[in-house]
Design a protein around this motif. Structure first.
Motif, PDB file in Angstrom:
ATOM      1  N   LYS A  92     -49.143  20.423  13.861  1.00 38.60           N
ATOM      2  CA  LYS A  92     -48.819  19.358  12.914  1.00 38.60           C
ATOM      3  C   LYS A  92     -47.414  19.457  12.324  1.00 38.60           C
ATOM      4  O   LYS A  92     -47.029  18.620  11.502  1.00 38.60           O
ATOM      5  N   SER A  93     -46.632  20.450  12.711  1.00 41.21           N
ATOM      6  CA  SER A  93     -45.303  20.586  12.133  1.00 41.21           C
ATOM      7  C   SER A  93     -44.327  21.192  13.130  1.00 41.21           C
ATOM      8  O   SER A  93     -44.705  21.949  14.025  1.00 41.21           O
ATOM      9  N   VAL A  94     -43.045  20.835  12.949  1.00 45.38           N
ATOM     10  CA  VAL A  94     -41.981  21.334  13.817  1.00 45.38           C
ATOM     11  C   VAL A  94     -40.810  21.814  12.968  1.00 45.38           C
ATOM     12  O   VAL A  94     -40.656  21.420  11.805  1.00 45.38           O
ATOM     13  N   LEU A  95     -39.987  22.670  13.555  1.00 43.44           N
ATOM     14  CA  LEU A  95     -38.702  23.038  12.987  1.00 43.44           C
ATOM     15  C   LEU A  95     -37.607  22.296  13.748  1.00 43.44           C
ATOM     16  O   LEU A  95     -37.700  22.114  14.974  1.00 43.44           O
ATOM     17  N   ILE A  96     -36.572  21.886  13.037  1.00 40.96           N
ATOM     18  CA  ILE A  96     -35.462  21.125  13.605  1.00 40.96           C
ATOM     19  C   ILE A  96     -34.162  21.724  13.082  1.00 40.96           C
ATOM     20  O   ILE A  96     -34.084  22.146  11.922  1.00 40.96           O
ATOM     21  N   ASN A  97     -33.134  21.772  13.911  1.00 39.81           N
ATOM     22  CA  ASN A  97     -31.820  22.181  13.420  1.00 39.81           C
ATOM     23  C   ASN A  97     -30.776  21.133  13.744  1.00 39.81           C
ATOM     24  O   ASN A  97     -30.938  20.340  14.687  1.00 39.81           O
ATOM     25  N   ASP A  98     -29.714  21.106  12.953  1.00 37.94           N
ATOM     26  CA  ASP A  98     -28.572  20.257  13.284  1.00 37.94           C
ATOM     27  C   ASP A  98     -27.303  21.098  13.336  1.00 37.94           C
ATOM     28  O   ASP A  98     -27.243  22.203  12.798  1.00 37.94           O
ATOM     29  N   GLU A  99     -26.295  20.555  14.043  1.00 41.75           N
ATOM     30  CA  GLU A  99     -25.015  21.239  14.145  1.00 41.75           C
ATOM     31  C   GLU A  99     -24.263  21.119  12.818  1.00 41.75           C
ATOM     32  O   GLU A  99     -24.479  20.201  12.034  1.00 41.75           O
ATOM     33  N   ARG A 100     -23.353  22.045  12.597  1.00 42.85           N
ATOM     34  CA  ARG A 100     -22.531  22.039  11.394  1.00 42.85           C
ATOM     35  C   ARG A 100     -21.320  21.137  11.624  1.00 42.85           C
ATOM     36  O   ARG A 100     -20.611  21.259  12.619  1.00 42.85           O
ATOM     37  N   THR A 101     -21.090  20.211  10.695  1.00 40.47           N
ATOM     38  CA  THR A 101     -19.925  19.330  10.742  1.00 40.47           C
ATOM     39  C   THR A 101     -19.211  19.452   9.409  1.00 40.47           C
ATOM     40  O   THR A 101     -19.651  18.893   8.398  1.00 40.47           O
ATOM     41  N   GLY A 102     -18.124  20.200   9.400  1.00 38.90           N
ATOM     42  CA  GLY A 102     -17.449  20.475   8.138  1.00 38.90           C
ATOM     43  C   GLY A 102     -18.366  21.283   7.233  1.00 38.90           C
ATOM     44  O   GLY A 102     -18.861  22.340   7.602  1.00 38.90           O
ATOM     45  N   ILE A 103     -18.609  20.758   6.036  1.00 39.45           N
ATOM     46  CA  ILE A 103     -19.500  21.437   5.097  1.00 39.45           C
ATOM     47  C   ILE A 103     -20.918  20.893   5.181  1.00 39.45           C
ATOM     48  O   ILE A 103     -21.798  21.333   4.441  1.00 39.45           O
ATOM     49  N   GLU A 104     -21.151  19.940   6.073  1.00 42.34           N
ATOM     50  CA  GLU A 104     -22.475  19.337   6.228  1.00 42.34           C
ATOM     51  C   GLU A 104     -23.211  19.937   7.414  1.00 42.34           C
ATOM     52  O   GLU A 104     -22.619  20.438   8.361  1.00 42.34           O
ATOM     53  N   GLY A 105     -24.540  19.866   7.375  1.00 44.74           N
ATOM     54  CA  GLY A 105     -25.359  20.301   8.495  1.00 44.74           C
ATOM     55  C   GLY A 105     -25.454  21.810   8.603  1.00 44.74           C
ATOM     56  O   GLY A 105     -25.233  22.552   7.644  1.00 44.74           O
ATOM     57  N   GLY A 106     -25.783  22.266   9.800  1.00 42.77           N
ATOM     58  CA  GLY A 106     -26.018  23.686  10.018  1.00 42.77           C
ATOM     59  C   GLY A 106     -27.305  24.146   9.373  1.00 42.77           C
ATOM     60  O   GLY A 106     -27.456  25.326   9.038  1.00 42.77           O
ATOM     61  N   ASN A 107     -28.258  23.223   9.220  1.00 48.54           N
ATOM     62  CA  ASN A 107     -29.515  23.517   8.535  1.00 48.54           C
ATOM     63  C   ASN A 107     -30.684  23.662   9.502  1.00 48.54           C
ATOM     64  O   ASN A 107     -30.650  23.183  10.630  1.00 48.54           O
ATOM     65  N   ILE A 108     -31.738  24.302   9.016  1.00 52.49           N
ATOM     66  CA  ILE A 108     -33.036  24.284   9.659  1.00 52.49           C
ATOM     67  C   ILE A 108     -33.975  23.520   8.726  1.00 52.49           C
ATOM     68  O   ILE A 108     -33.995  23.755   7.520  1.00 52.49           O
ATOM     69  N   TYR A 109     -34.694  22.569   9.300  1.00 55.17           N
ATOM     70  CA  TYR A 109     -35.612  21.733   8.544  1.00 55.17           C
ATOM     71  C   TYR A 109     -37.032  21.933   9.046  1.00 55.17           C
ATOM     72  O   TYR A 109     -37.240  22.259  10.211  1.00 55.17           O
ATOM     73  N   VAL A 110     -38.013  21.678   8.203  1.00 57.07           N
ATOM     74  CA  VAL A 110     -39.391  21.569   8.642  1.00 57.07           C
ATOM     75  C   VAL A 110     -39.795  20.114   8.496  1.00 57.07           C
ATOM     76  O   VAL A 110     -39.397  19.433   7.531  1.00 57.07           O
ATOM     77  N   PHE A 111     -40.540  19.615   9.477  1.00 63.39           N
ATOM     78  CA  PHE A 111     -40.965  18.210   9.495  1.00 63.39           C
ATOM     79  C   PHE A 111     -42.429  18.140   9.853  1.00 63.39           C
ATOM     80  O   PHE A 111     -42.875  18.730  10.847  1.00 63.39           O
ATOM     81  N   GLU A 112     -43.200  17.449   9.025  1.00 60.37           N
ATOM     82  CA  GLU A 112     -44.636  17.288   9.257  1.00 60.37           C
ATOM     83  C   GLU A 112     -44.864  16.054  10.112  1.00 60.37           C
ATOM     84  O   GLU A 112     -44.381  14.964   9.780  1.00 60.37           O
ATOM     85  N   LEU A 113     -45.591  16.207  11.206  1.00 63.56           N
ATOM     86  CA  LEU A 113     -45.855  15.076  12.105  1.00 63.56           C
ATOM     87  C   LEU A 113     -46.880  14.121  11.495  1.00 63.56           C
ATOM     88  O   LEU A 113     -47.759  14.530  10.768  1.00 63.56           O
TER      89      LEU A 113
END
Length: 270
Positions: free
Chosen positions: A249-270
């Motif tokens: 029922k849940s996943v982890l997601i990451n995004d690339e770092r753009t300047g000072i934004e992003g570079g995070n790991i998120y949890v998302f509930e389906l």
């Protein structure tokens, strides 16, 4: 899944001071600053750590993250070149597979999957098993950024906006011609797939985009698009690159770092 649930609880508690909501994504960690272009996430069976890689132009290194999302191990793949590493998957024995099949120029004829055996026992470097594949005749060269392992086959989804293709390749060392399973077309303005995973029970497939996740269920064959397709909007747009199941029922997601934004790991509930 006790281990993965433990991991999520640990990482969320460890970053409680940082955690915040971004749309309906929950930020649970900021990735190690060294990782500017993390292109994948993989949570290996029976482990409580995440693995990641970076894409084209970066070192041929597999990175292990601790529960604070900092690098605690860097494994150089001595017989590999990072032509364009785009995704990770793993098997039930804990082996990791690196998908070197990025193809922005659409000029590649041969694509590669590297097998990293027993990564939890490795220290600084290793030699990988090599699986090469080409596309079937009359199938144009495509850019791939997403795959997973299911029933001993790798399933790869092209990134192309508009009409895409789903192919499969056996998990066997050597060179293979991929099998074309189907063409597909996703609705919406942003339809380029940058990551994929399948749940442990094999009943749910997720495909990642910058602003949404497609959820595929109720399929009865490996043409996953024959089942139910749902678009789950994030209300958040960034260069999301990696996705992996925590549980059904849940996943982890990451995004690339753009300047000072992003570079995070998120949890998302389906």
């Amino acid at each position: 899944m006790t281990t993965t649930s433990f991991y999520i609880k640990t990482i969320i508690l460890g970053f409680l001071f940082y955690s915040c909501s971004t749309g309906n994504l929950e930020v649970v960690a900021n990735m190690d600053a060294q990782l500017q272009e993390a292109s994948a996430l993989e949570l290996v069976k029976n482990e409580n750590v995440l693995w990641t890689i970076e894409d084209a132009g970066n070192p041929n290194v597999l990175y292990r993250l601790n529960n604070e999302a900092n690098i605690d191990r860097s494994i150089t793949i001595t017989n590999a070149k990072n032509e364009d590493w785009e995704d990770l998957t793993s098997d039930k024995q804990g082996n990791i597979y690196i998908g070197d099949f990025g193809n922005n120029s659409k000029k590649r004829d041969t694509f590669t999957i590297y097998k990293i055996s027993n990564p939890k026992k490795l220290k600084e470097e290793t030699s990988a098993g090599i699986i090469n594949f080409t596309l079937p005749k009359k199938v144009d060269s495509e850019d791939f950024e997403a795959f997973f392992l299911h029933n001993n086959y790798f399933y790869m989804f092209s990134k192309t906006g508009g009409k895409g293709i789903l192919i499969k390749v056996p998990n066997q060392m050597g060179t293979h011609v991929a099998t074309l399973i189907t063409e597909f077309k996703l609705k919406g303005k942003q339809t380029k797939i940058t990551g994929a995973d399948i749940s442990a029970d094999g009943k749910t497939v997720v495909l990642l985009n910058h602003d949404k996740l497609w959820k595929l269920t109720n399929f009865t064959s490996d043409n996953f698009f024959d089942g139910k397709l749902e678009a789950l909007e994030f209300k958040h747009d960034s260069q999301k690159e990696g996705v992996c199941f925590v549980d059904s029922k849940s996943v982890l997601i990451n995004d690339e770092r753009t300047g000072i934004e992003g570079g995070n790991i998120y949890v998302f509930e389906l």
